[in-house]
Scaffold this motif. Structure first.
Motif, PDB file in Angstrom:
ATOM      1  N   VAL A   1       0.842  -1.202   0.000  1.00 39.49           N
ATOM      2  CA  VAL A   1       0.000   0.000   0.000  1.00 39.49           C
ATOM      3  C   VAL A   1       0.876   1.250   0.000  1.00 39.49           C
ATOM      4  CG1 VAL A   1      -1.696   1.316   1.324  1.00 39.49           C
ATOM      5  CG2 VAL A   1      -1.936  -1.157   1.121  1.00 39.49           C
ATOM      6  N   GLN A   2       1.951   1.216   0.764  1.00 38.77           N
ATOM      7  CA  GLN A   2       2.870   2.359   0.785  1.00 38.77           C
ATOM      8  C   GLN A   2       3.525   2.564  -0.582  1.00 38.77           C
ATOM      9  OE1 GLN A   2       5.639   2.205   4.074  1.00 38.77           O
ATOM     10  NE2 GLN A   2       4.078   1.431   5.493  1.00 38.77           N
ATOM     11  N   VAL A   3       3.870   1.463  -1.233  1.00 38.09           N
ATOM     12  CA  VAL A   3       4.468   1.561  -2.566  1.00 38.09           C
ATOM     13  C   VAL A   3       3.465   2.163  -3.545  1.00 38.09           C
ATOM     14  CG1 VAL A   3       5.407   0.242  -4.499  1.00 38.09           C
ATOM     15  CG2 VAL A   3       6.056  -0.348  -2.170  1.00 38.09           C
ATOM     16  N   ALA A   4       2.220   1.671  -3.508  1.00 34.86           N
ATOM     17  CA  ALA A   4       1.199   2.191  -4.412  1.00 34.86           C
ATOM     18  C   ALA A   4       0.890   3.659  -4.105  1.00 34.86           C
ATOM     19  CB  ALA A   4      -0.077   1.349  -4.289  1.00 34.86           C
ATOM     20  N   ARG A   5       0.937   4.028  -2.850  1.00 32.99           N
ATOM     21  CA  ARG A   5       0.691   5.424  -2.467  1.00 32.99           C
ATOM     22  C   ARG A   5       1.792   6.334  -3.008  1.00 32.99           C
ATOM     23  NH1 ARG A   5      -2.152   7.897   1.814  1.00 32.99           N
ATOM     24  NH2 ARG A   5      -1.255   9.868   2.509  1.00 32.99           N
ATOM     25  N   ALA A   6       3.024   5.864  -2.971  1.00 33.80           N
ATOM     26  CA  ALA A   6       4.150   6.682  -3.434  1.00 33.80           C
ATOM     27  C   ALA A   6       4.110   6.927  -4.935  1.00 33.80           C
ATOM     28  CB  ALA A   6       5.469   6.007  -3.047  1.00 33.80           C
ATOM     29  N   GLU A   7       3.343   6.124  -5.672  1.00 33.07           N
ATOM     30  CA  GLU A   7       3.243   6.334  -7.117  1.00 33.07           C
ATOM     31  C   GLU A   7       2.591   7.667  -7.464  1.00 33.07           C
ATOM     32  OE1 GLU A   7       4.453   4.702  -9.569  1.00 33.07           O
ATOM     33  OE2 GLU A   7       5.176   2.892  -8.560  1.00 33.07           O
ATOM     34  N   PHE A   8       1.818   8.236  -6.531  1.00 28.70           N
ATOM     35  CA  PHE A   8       1.181   9.520  -6.785  1.00 28.70           C
ATOM     36  C   PHE A   8       2.158  10.692  -6.652  1.00 28.70           C
ATOM     37  CE2 PHE A   8      -2.382   6.786  -5.588  1.00 28.70           C
ATOM     38  CZ  PHE A   8      -3.327   7.128  -6.541  1.00 28.70           C
ATOM     39  N   TYR A   9       3.252  10.477  -5.954  1.00 34.79           N
ATOM     40  CA  TYR A   9       4.217  11.555  -5.767  1.00 34.79           C
ATOM     41  C   TYR A   9       5.134  11.673  -6.982  1.00 34.79           C
ATOM     42  CZ  TYR A   9       2.828  11.289  -0.848  1.00 34.79           C
ATOM     43  OH  TYR A   9       2.113  11.289   0.312  1.00 34.79           O
ATOM     44  N   PRO A  10       5.728  12.852  -7.181  1.00 37.49           N
ATOM     45  CA  PRO A  10       6.667  13.005  -8.297  1.00 37.49           C
ATOM     46  C   PRO A  10       7.902  12.129  -8.100  1.00 37.49           C
ATOM     47  CG  PRO A  10       5.970  15.140  -7.449  1.00 37.49           C
ATOM     48  CD  PRO A  10       5.489  14.120  -6.475  1.00 37.49           C
ATOM     49  N   SER A  11       8.398  11.588  -9.188  1.00 35.73           N
ATOM     50  CA  SER A  11       9.643  10.817  -9.133  1.00 35.73           C
ATOM     51  C   SER A  11      10.805  11.744  -9.447  1.00 35.73           C
ATOM     52  CB  SER A  11       9.599   9.655 -10.129  1.00 35.73           C
ATOM     53  OG  SER A  11       9.443  10.151 -11.443  1.00 35.73           O
ATOM     54  N   VAL A  12      11.904  11.579  -8.731  1.00 32.87           N
ATOM     55  CA  VAL A  12      13.096  12.398  -8.886  1.00 32.87           C
ATOM     56  C   VAL A  12      14.214  11.506  -9.409  1.00 32.87           C
ATOM     57  CG1 VAL A  12      14.742  13.923  -7.741  1.00 32.87           C
ATOM     58  CG2 VAL A  12      12.359  13.850  -6.969  1.00 32.87           C
ATOM     59  N   GLY A  13      14.775  11.876 -10.535  1.00 37.08           N
ATOM     60  CA  GLY A  13      15.824  11.068 -11.143  1.00 37.08           C
ATOM     61  C   GLY A  13      17.023  11.903 -11.555  1.00 37.08           C
ATOM     62  N   ILE A  14      18.160  11.283 -11.612  1.00 36.31           N
ATOM     63  CA  ILE A  14      19.408  11.909 -12.059  1.00 36.31           C
ATOM     64  C   ILE A  14      19.993  11.036 -13.155  1.00 36.31           C
ATOM     65  CG2 ILE A  14      21.741  12.590 -11.413  1.00 36.31           C
ATOM     66  CD1 ILE A  14      20.728  13.108  -8.597  1.00 36.31           C
ATOM     67  N   SER A  15      20.364  11.657 -14.259  1.00 36.14           N
ATOM     68  CA  SER A  15      20.979  10.942 -15.377  1.00 36.14           C
ATOM     69  C   SER A  15      22.312  11.584 -15.709  1.00 36.14           C
ATOM     70  CB  SER A  15      20.066  10.966 -16.608  1.00 36.14           C
ATOM     71  OG  SER A  15      18.823  10.362 -16.314  1.00 36.14           O
ATOM     72  N   ALA A  16      23.258  10.777 -16.135  1.00 35.19           N
ATOM     73  CA  ALA A  16      24.574  11.292 -16.501  1.00 35.19           C
ATOM     74  C   ALA A  16      25.193  10.370 -17.531  1.00 35.19           C
ATOM     75  CB  ALA A  16      25.473  11.395 -15.267  1.00 35.19           C
ATOM     76  N   SER A  17      26.085  10.945 -18.337  1.00 34.07           N
ATOM     77  CA  SER A  17      26.845  10.141 -19.307  1.00 34.07           C
ATOM     78  C   SER A  17      28.222  10.767 -19.479  1.00 34.07           C
ATOM     79  CB  SER A  17      26.109  10.077 -20.651  1.00 34.07           C
ATOM     80  OG  SER A  17      26.006  11.374 -21.223  1.00 34.07           O
ATOM     81  N   TYR A  18      29.186   9.944 -19.879  1.00 33.25           N
ATOM     82  CA  TYR A  18      30.557  10.418 -20.075  1.00 33.25           C
ATOM     83  C   TYR A  18      31.229   9.468 -21.061  1.00 33.25           C
ATOM     84  CZ  TYR A  18      35.309  12.002 -19.053  1.00 33.25           C
ATOM     85  OH  TYR A  18      36.589  12.503 -19.160  1.00 33.25           O
ATOM     86  N   GLY A  19      31.866  10.043 -22.092  1.00 32.01           N
ATOM     87  CA  GLY A  19      32.529   9.193 -23.072  1.00 32.01           C
ATOM     88  C   GLY A  19      33.195  10.013 -24.157  1.00 32.01           C
ATOM     89  N   VAL A  20      33.397   9.383 -25.290  1.00 34.65           N
ATOM     90  CA  VAL A  20      34.050  10.038 -26.431  1.00 34.65           C
ATOM     91  C   VAL A  20      33.190   9.817 -27.664  1.00 34.65           C
ATOM     92  CG1 VAL A  20      36.408   9.885 -25.528  1.00 34.65           C
ATOM     93  CG2 VAL A  20      35.436   7.946 -26.789  1.00 34.65           C
ATOM     94  N   GLN A  21      33.263  10.806 -28.617  1.00 33.46           N
ATOM     95  CA  GLN A  21      32.469  10.740 -29.839  1.00 33.46           C
ATOM     96  C   GLN A  21      33.193  11.513 -30.939  1.00 33.46           C
ATOM     97  OE1 GLN A  21      28.565  12.489 -29.540  1.00 33.46           O
ATOM     98  NE2 GLN A  21      27.761  11.275 -31.271  1.00 33.46           N
ATOM     99  N   ALA A  22      33.209  10.942 -32.134  1.00 35.84           N
ATOM    100  CA  ALA A  22      33.860  11.619 -33.273  1.00 35.84           C
ATOM    101  C   ALA A  22      33.311  11.044 -34.560  1.00 35.84           C
ATOM    102  CB  ALA A  22      35.368  11.444 -33.211  1.00 35.84           C
ATOM    103  N   PHE A  23      33.509  11.799 -35.677  1.00 39.45           N
ATOM    104  CA  PHE A  23      33.015  11.285 -36.951  1.00 39.45           C
ATOM    105  C   PHE A  23      34.057  10.464 -37.689  1.00 39.45           C
ATOM    106  CE2 PHE A  23      34.450  15.684 -37.760  1.00 39.45           C
ATOM    107  CZ  PHE A  23      35.424  15.463 -38.710  1.00 39.45           C
ATOM    108  N   ARG A  24      35.278  10.390 -37.145  1.00 39.61           N
ATOM    109  CA  ARG A  24      36.298   9.489 -37.673  1.00 39.61           C
ATOM    110  C   ARG A  24      36.943   8.777 -36.497  1.00 39.61           C
ATOM    111  NH1 ARG A  24      37.921  13.637 -41.703  1.00 39.61           N
ATOM    112  NH2 ARG A  24      37.119  12.918 -43.727  1.00 39.61           N
ATOM    113  N   THR A  25      37.284   7.533 -36.704  1.00 39.20           N
ATOM    114  CA  THR A  25      37.840   6.747 -35.603  1.00 39.20           C
ATOM    115  C   THR A  25      39.184   7.298 -35.148  1.00 39.20           C
ATOM    116  OG1 THR A  25      38.782   5.223 -37.244  1.00 39.20           O
ATOM    117  CG2 THR A  25      36.655   4.630 -36.266  1.00 39.20           C
TER     118      THR A  25
END
Length: 478
Positions: free
Chosen positions: A315-339
């Protein structure tokens, strides 16, 4: 000034999401588990509970102990239940993993060709690009990066889900314990049933010998013109009836042996046992304790209690579904058009970091429905808990009454058998002296046989009642 406005809008939007998400449907009235039990069983003032006795000490027959030992290793139902426990344990790992950031690594390659007469195509062909440095056409893309996402458990939704998984894991262990105590009880009752058939078979064979002896007497009397053919045929029919019963008992023995073998998880073999008559086995003394001890000793009650705790957390889990979810996303790497540029840092580096706040705004019917279902399952678990306690008390109460009544019944039946056994000898002697009719001899033998078989049946019921009350009190799994 422009950046300030954007920040203000973002904060305002977040507050609105928070307020909207906090609008919850009405919660059901508080669920309280009522585990009150009567202070004592009827006509019982024991405070010591025999469920604490280990089953190897409760059952004295070494053959029975060996059978139970085998079943606890090879019984398929128990093995299936152990896998259910393992699955519940793995579910805890899943819930724990949801609390931690998810981190992954990815690599990709692609190619793209855009039209020259587009904003992107015109920009790629800009004359400001030095010769040899223009974008390749078609444009290739190579990237290698690590990605991470973490949902911050602000409302304890994930932690409640983990606690619910732990409760269900513990409930599965209690379910396994309940299977064990039922298995032990089933084997013991089947073993005593097998012993009762052995005793009944011995009684029937002894009775056949007596009937054949009486048949010989009446045949001799017929030859001496002291009896009729009717008497001969009556005695012969009685012998045939007892022989028919003998084969019925042999079939019952085979079926009971196969039942025990099935519980032991093996193909049919002869069940080893001694030749001690069933009615010579002493039933163990009964110490029922007080009803409140059922809450700690009965695995099915503890399982129902843990299921109720898990339902409350759901019930607590289902109740928490009404609240906003807070998330953090991150990425780190390399990118180029030639190897060859892929690892030319810092030019090829890519990184990102973002936080998000999301709440359901429109069409929250699915969340509301799941919340109501969680409430309904919680109430259902409460009723199941109360029913399990009530059933446990009734089972013990019934068995205590049954043991008391069977003890009195067995004493009376023993006296009846003794009287009928004496009457058999007397009727045979009187018939040989032509002082009673053959019908009285037949009826006496028939009554004695039925009484002896009923005595064995009563003893079996008495022993099975002691097995059942041991199981009902929560014994056998410790």
């Amino acid at each position: 000034m422009y950046k300030y406005k954007i920040t203000s809008y973002a904060i305002t939007t977040a507050v609105c999401l928070l307020l909207i998400g906090c609008k919850l449907p009405a919660v059901s009235s508080a669920v309280v588990a009522n585990s009150s039990l009567p202070e004592t069983y009827q006509k019982s003032s024991d405070t010591v509970n025999m469920s604490a006795v280990k089953w190897k000490n409760y059952f004295k027959d070494p053959y029975l102990v060996q059978l139970i030992d085998t079943a606890l290793v090879h019984n398929q139902e128990l093995l299936i239940t152990l896998q259910e426990v393992e699955m519940a344990k793995n579910d805890i790992r899943v819930r724990k993993g949801e609390l931690l950031p998810s981190v992954g690594i990815g690599a990709g390659a692609g190619v793209e060709k855009v039209g020259r007469y587009t904003s992107q195509g015109a920009g790629d062909a800009s004359t400001e690009i030095m010769p040899g440095m223009e974008f390749p056409e078609p444009l290739t893309d190579f990237r290698l990066a690590a990605y991470a996402h973490w949902e911050i458990d602000v409302w304890k939704k994930l932690r409640s889900a983990k606690k619910a998984a732990i409760s269900r894991y513990l409930a599965s262990i209690e379910g396994k314990n309940f299977v064990i105590t039922n298995l032990i009880s089933e084997i013991a009752k089947s073993y005593f049933e097998l012993k009762s058939y052995d005793s009944q078979l011995e009684i029937v064979r002894q009775n056949i010998a007596l009937q054949k002896n009486a048949l010989e007497i009446v045949q001799a009397q017929k030859e001496a013109a002291r009896a009729t053919e009717l008497a001969v045929q009556k005695f012969k029919a009685e012998v045939l009836s007892s022989q028919h019963r003998e084969f019925d008992l042999l079939q019952s023995i085979k079926e009971t042996e196969n039942k025990i073998n099935f519980l032991l998880g093996r193909y049919p073999v002869a069940i080893p046992r001694d030749n001690v008559a069933l009615y010579t086995i002493q039933a163990p003394s009964i110490q029922a304790g007080i009803p409140a001890q059922l809450l700690a000793n009965r695995p099915d009650i503890k399982q129902a209690e843990l299921d109720l705790a898990a339902a409350k957390l759901d019930v607590q889990v289902a109740r928490a579904e009404f609240y906003p979810s807070v998330g953090i996303s991150a990425s780190y790497g390399v990118q180029a058009f030639r190897t060859k540029y892929l690892f030319s840092t810092p030019e090829s580096l890519l990184y990102s970091f973002a936080g998000d706040l999301a709440a359901p705004l429109i069409n929250r019917n699915a969340i509301k429905a799941e919340f109501k279902n969680a409430n309904a399952r919680q109430i259902q678990a409460l009723y199941n808990y109360q029913r399990t306690i009530l059933n446990a008390y009734m089972e013990v109460s019934n068995q205590l009454s049954k043991i008391s009544n069977l003890e009195k019944s067995y004493q009376l039946k023993s006296q009846q058998v003794e009287a009928l056994n004496r009457s058999i000898s007397a009727s045979t002697d009187l018939f040989a002296a032509a002082r009673v009719d053959y019908f009285e001899v037949l009826m006496t033998q028939r009554d004695a046989l039925e009484a002896q078989l009923e005595l064995v049946e009563t003893k079996k019921e008495q022993l099975n009642a002691t097995v059942q009350v041991y199981r009902d009190l929560g014994g056998g799994w410790k």
